[in-house]
Design a protein around this motif. Structure first.
Motif, short mmCIF file in Angstrom:
data_model
loop_
_atom_site.label_atom_id
_atom_site.label_comp_id
_atom_site.label_asym_id
_atom_site.label_seq_id
_atom_site.Cartn_x
_atom_site.Cartn_y
_atom_site.Cartn_z
N PHE A 187 47.64 6.82 9.03
CA PHE A 187 48.15 6.47 7.70
C PHE A 187 48.97 7.61 7.11
O PHE A 187 50.08 7.41 6.60
N ILE A 188 48.43 8.84 7.16
CA ILE A 188 49.13 10.00 6.58
C ILE A 188 50.45 10.25 7.32
O ILE A 188 51.49 10.51 6.69
N SER A 189 50.41 10.15 8.64
CA SER A 189 51.62 10.39 9.43
C SER A 189 52.68 9.34 9.15
O SER A 189 53.87 9.65 9.03
N ILE A 190 52.25 8.07 9.05
CA ILE A 190 53.20 6.99 8.77
C ILE A 190 53.83 7.17 7.40
O ILE A 190 55.03 6.93 7.21
N LEU A 191 53.03 7.63 6.44
CA LEU A 191 53.55 7.87 5.09
C LEU A 191 54.62 8.95 5.12
O LEU A 191 55.68 8.82 4.49
N ILE A 192 54.38 10.03 5.89
CA ILE A 192 55.36 11.10 6.01
C ILE A 192 56.63 10.60 6.69
O ILE A 192 57.75 10.88 6.25
N ILE A 193 56.45 9.84 7.79
CA ILE A 193 57.60 9.31 8.51
C ILE A 193 58.39 8.34 7.64
O ILE A 193 59.63 8.29 7.68
N PHE A 194 57.69 7.56 6.83
CA PHE A 194 58.36 6.62 5.93
C PHE A 194 59.27 7.37 4.95
O PHE A 194 60.40 6.95 4.69
N ILE A 195 58.77 8.49 4.44
CA ILE A 195 59.56 9.30 3.51
C ILE A 195 60.79 9.87 4.23
O ILE A 195 61.91 9.87 3.70
N LEU A 196 60.57 10.37 5.47
CA LEU A 196 61.69 10.90 6.26
C LEU A 196 62.71 9.82 6.59
O LEU A 196 63.92 10.05 6.55
N LEU A 197 62.20 8.62 6.91
CA LEU A 197 63.08 7.51 7.23
C LEU A 197 63.90 7.11 6.01
O LEU A 197 65.10 6.79 6.12
N LEU A 198 63.27 7.13 4.86
CA LEU A 198 63.98 6.83 3.61
C LEU A 198 65.06 7.88 3.36
O LEU A 198 66.19 7.54 2.96
N ALA A 199 64.73 9.15 3.63
CA ALA A 199 65.72 10.22 3.45
C ALA A 199 66.89 10.05 4.42
O ALA A 199 68.05 10.24 4.04
N ALA A 200 66.57 9.65 5.67
CA ALA A 200 67.63 9.43 6.65
C ALA A 200 68.53 8.27 6.24
O ALA A 200 69.75 8.31 6.41
N GLY A 201 67.91 7.20 5.69
CA GLY A 201 68.69 6.05 5.23
C GLY A 201 69.62 6.41 4.09
O GLY A 201 70.79 6.01 4.06
N ILE A 202 69.11 7.20 3.14
CA ILE A 202 69.93 7.63 2.01
C ILE A 202 71.07 8.53 2.49
O ILE A 202 72.22 8.40 2.08
N LEU A 203 70.72 9.46 3.42
CA LEU A 203 71.73 10.35 3.98
C LEU A 203 72.81 9.56 4.71
O LEU A 203 74.01 9.82 4.56
N GLY A 204 72.38 8.57 5.51
CA GLY A 204 73.33 7.75 6.24
C GLY A 204 74.23 6.95 5.32
O GLY A 204 75.44 6.81 5.57
N ALA A 205 73.65 6.41 4.23
CA ALA A 205 74.44 5.63 3.28
C ALA A 205 75.47 6.50 2.58
O ALA A 205 76.61 6.09 2.35
N ILE A 206 75.08 7.74 2.26
CA ILE A 206 76.01 8.66 1.60
C ILE A 206 77.11 9.08 2.55
O ILE A 206 78.30 9.08 2.22
N LYS A 207 76.71 9.44 3.78
CA LYS A 207 77.68 9.93 4.76
C LYS A 207 78.64 8.83 5.22
O LYS A 207 79.77 9.13 5.62
N SER A 208 78.19 7.58 5.18
CA SER A 208 79.07 6.51 5.64
C SER A 208 80.32 6.40 4.78
O SER A 208 81.37 5.94 5.25
N ASN A 209 80.22 6.82 3.53
CA ASN A 209 81.39 6.79 2.65
C ASN A 209 82.28 8.01 2.83
O ASN A 209 83.36 8.10 2.26
#
Length: 226
Positions: A82-104
């Protein structure tokens, strides 16, 4: 108090999907990072893809951990999951935001890197060889302005047949910056789509793992007091 078998096997099923998703994320990210690396000129890549490679590998390990925790009804493994998935979820969210910003910013990023190469005819032989390889693979000519980027003779890698798209007067008219920008944007959409699907699996996994964790705790407390 018995553990709900439905929750137990649902968690196992979702963790199996989670493990498979990790395999897919890792395979696709490695393909985007390595398989589409045209040459040393385009060796730079969007930071989100590198992060997705690490996340894909970790997800595979966590999927296996979650499956074992569910089947063996191990609270320690479930809590770690559970703790690891929560951390990965946060990292995945950060990667998604980074990807959305960089795509522009892909177009500006490609142009700023290619502007350093002009004029192409003055580049060293190894860079010219990479440029010609890139032009053949992407069916383009020049980097920003088309064939005019070659101040001297246009290389044979720019030659094309009249039946091919973007072929003008026997050479490709599309600059390579345009082709690479389209390629990077397409790849980023693939990565973001996979990340969104895995994020949904993560949410289900965290919910089921915490429910099972609490049920196992109540079961152990009942056995202890009995």
């Amino acid at each position: 108090m018995a553990v709900n078998k439905c929750i137990k096997y649902l968690l196992f099923f979702f963790n199996l999907l989670f493990w498979l998703s990790g395999c897919i994320i890792l395979a696709v990210s490695i393909y985007l990072r390595v398989g589409n690396k045209i040459s040393m000129i385009t060796d730079d890549t969007v930071a989100g893809v590198n992060l997705m490679i690490a996340i894909g590998a970790i997800i595979m390990v966590l999927g296996f951990l979650g499956c074992c925790g569910a089947i063996r009804e191990n609270r320690c493994m479930l809590l770690m999951f559970f703790i690891s998935i929560l951390i990965i979820f946060i990292l995945l969210l950060a990667a998604g935001i980074l990807g959305a910003i960089k795509s522009n910013q892909v177009n500006e990023w490609v142009k700023s890197n290619f502007e350093k190469l002009l004029p192409l005819s003055n580049q060293p032989p190894d860079v010219k060889a990479d440029l010609e390889s890139m032009q053949k693979q992407l069916q383009c000519c020049g980097v920003l302005n088309g064939p005019s980027d070659w101040s001297s003779q246009v290389p044979s890698s720019c030659n094309c047949n009249a039946t091919q798209p973007a072929c003008s007067n026997g050479v490709y008219s599309t600059p390579c910056a345009t082709q690479i920008t389209n390629l990077l944007q397409k790849n980023m959409q693939v990565v973001l789509g996979i990340a969104f699907a895995v994020a949904i699996l993560m949410i289900f996994g965290m919910v089921f793992s915490m429910i099972l964790y609490c049920q196992i705790g109540r079961k152990e407390a009942t056995v202890t007091t009995a």
